[in-house]
Design an enzyme around this catalytic site. Structure first.
Site, short mmCIF file in Angstrom:
data_model
loop_
_atom_site.label_atom_id
_atom_site.label_comp_id
_atom_site.label_asym_id
_atom_site.label_seq_id
_atom_site.Cartn_x
_atom_site.Cartn_y
_atom_site.Cartn_z
CG HIS A 153 -1.73 -1.20 1.41
ND1 HIS A 153 -2.59 -1.64 0.44
CD2 HIS A 153 -1.83 -2.07 2.44
CE1 HIS A 153 -3.20 -2.75 0.86
NE2 HIS A 153 -2.74 -3.04 2.07
CG HIS A 184 -6.17 -5.81 1.44
ND1 HIS A 184 -7.01 -5.22 2.34
CD2 HIS A 184 -4.91 -5.69 1.93
CE1 HIS A 184 -6.31 -4.76 3.35
NE2 HIS A 184 -5.04 -5.02 3.13
#
Length: 337
Positions: free
Chosen positions: A59, A221
């Site tokens: 991320h 995700h």
């Protein structure tokens, strides 16, 4: 299927190698390559409340890229899309502790919540007081049976920046935590994917998205969204802006409000496209009576190379704006410092 090419030396060592690179270009950070913990190496104000976050890698720049003056004191970096284990979080907590306690900023995912809770209990055994701020800003999740409530997404950046400034200015542990919960309550996000991502070492994407389709309401995700729709023939950015702002405004009024806006890329969307989207988002928000007080556009909370966007807004009080404007110096975010 085409081979997925990634700029890695060894997929199994991707996190260690990435952190080694971070350390090489940011000597103001201390990087523990064994535990995958990044902390501040510069001088901190004595007695400052520590601020710790973390989560799965993939991320970037969240979270390690936000370690530094005015934001996090330490971050625990898990494997790709996998929560850091309690020992990693405890190591980050130790690195951030300076006698005034530590605030954990935790995104609302089952593994993160469980492992940060265990680390807080271990820290308490070492007489380190820990308060937790749970981030659950994703409006795409409502009454879901596949998540533990709303997911923590782009609003995490608002929390880390504002609490980092508050701690830097000397606010106490309980007050920093209470402020964090206020920021979470004032923040909402909505994400869209137009292509999936592939984790290092895998030969296929994490989910299938047919040509000409986009997923509305994705998580960071690649979790399922609200629905899958056809990409419109024209004005894609305008349609994504309209859909994202409507989802946020249906959940939290934005009219007659000063807003901090984040138009975030998911990792594979060029800045040119994000700026087009940002213009459309601003039009949608101001058309609903919102006032853009501050804005960021770019890749800040990503999902590897996923193409798409996440729109996040925070309803800002004068106090929150002052803290947002306070000096910050991290690898990924810096101003006035």
């Amino acid at each position: 299927m085409d081979t997925v090419v990634k700029l890695l030396d060894n997929p199994a060592d991707a996190i260690t190698d990435a952190l080694r690179g971070l350390a090489a270009i940011h000597p103001e950070l201390s990087v523990n390559l064994e535990q995958h913990v990044v902390s501040r190496a510069d001088d901190r104000r004595p007695g400052k409340v520590g601020l710790v976050s973390g989560g799965g890698s993939g991320h970037e720049p969240l979270h390690a890229g936000f370690v530094g003056l005015g934001m996090l004191d330490a971050a625990a970096c898990g494997e790709v899309f996998t929560s850091p284990v309690p020992d990693q979080v405890l190591a980050a907590t130790r690195a951030a502790a300076d006698g005034a306690g530590v605030v954990h900023v935790v995104k609302n995912y089952t593994g993160d919540v469980m492992n940060f809770r265990m680390a807080a209990e271990l820290a308490d055994d070492e007489d380190v007081a820990v308060e937790t701020v749970l981030v659950d800003d994703d409006v795409a999740v409502s009454g879901s049976t596949y998540t533990a409530g709303r997911r923590g997404t782009g609003g995490t950046l608002f929390v880390e920046k504002i609490l980092g400034a508050a701690a830097e200015q000397g606010m106490g542990l309980a007050d920093v935590a209470a402020l964090g919960r206020d920021v979470v309550a004032a923040s909402r996000s909505f994400g869209v994917a137009v292509s999936p991502c592939t984790t290092p070492g895998s030969d296929k994407p994490g989910f299938d998205l047919a040509p000409g389709e986009m997923e509305l309401g994705i998580g960071i995700h690649g979790e399922p969204g609200r629905r899958r729709v056809r990409v419109p023939d024209g004005e894609l950015a305008r349609e994504i802006a309209r859909t994202s702002v409507a989802a946020i405004a249906d959940d939290m009024p934005v009219d007659d409000q000063d807003l901090i806006l984040l138009v975030n890329g998911m990792g594979g969307t060029p800045l040119l496209e994000l700026q087009v989207l940002a213009g459309d988002v601003v039009s949608e928000l101001t058309g609903r009576g919102g006032r853009i007080a501050r804005a960021l556009v770019g890749n800040y909370v990503t999902s590897l190379e996923m193409a798409g966007s996440m729109v996040s807004v925070c309803r800002a009080t004068p106090q929150l704006l002052d803290l947002w404007d306070a000096p910050v110096r991290t690898p990924a975010l810096r101003w006035r410092a």
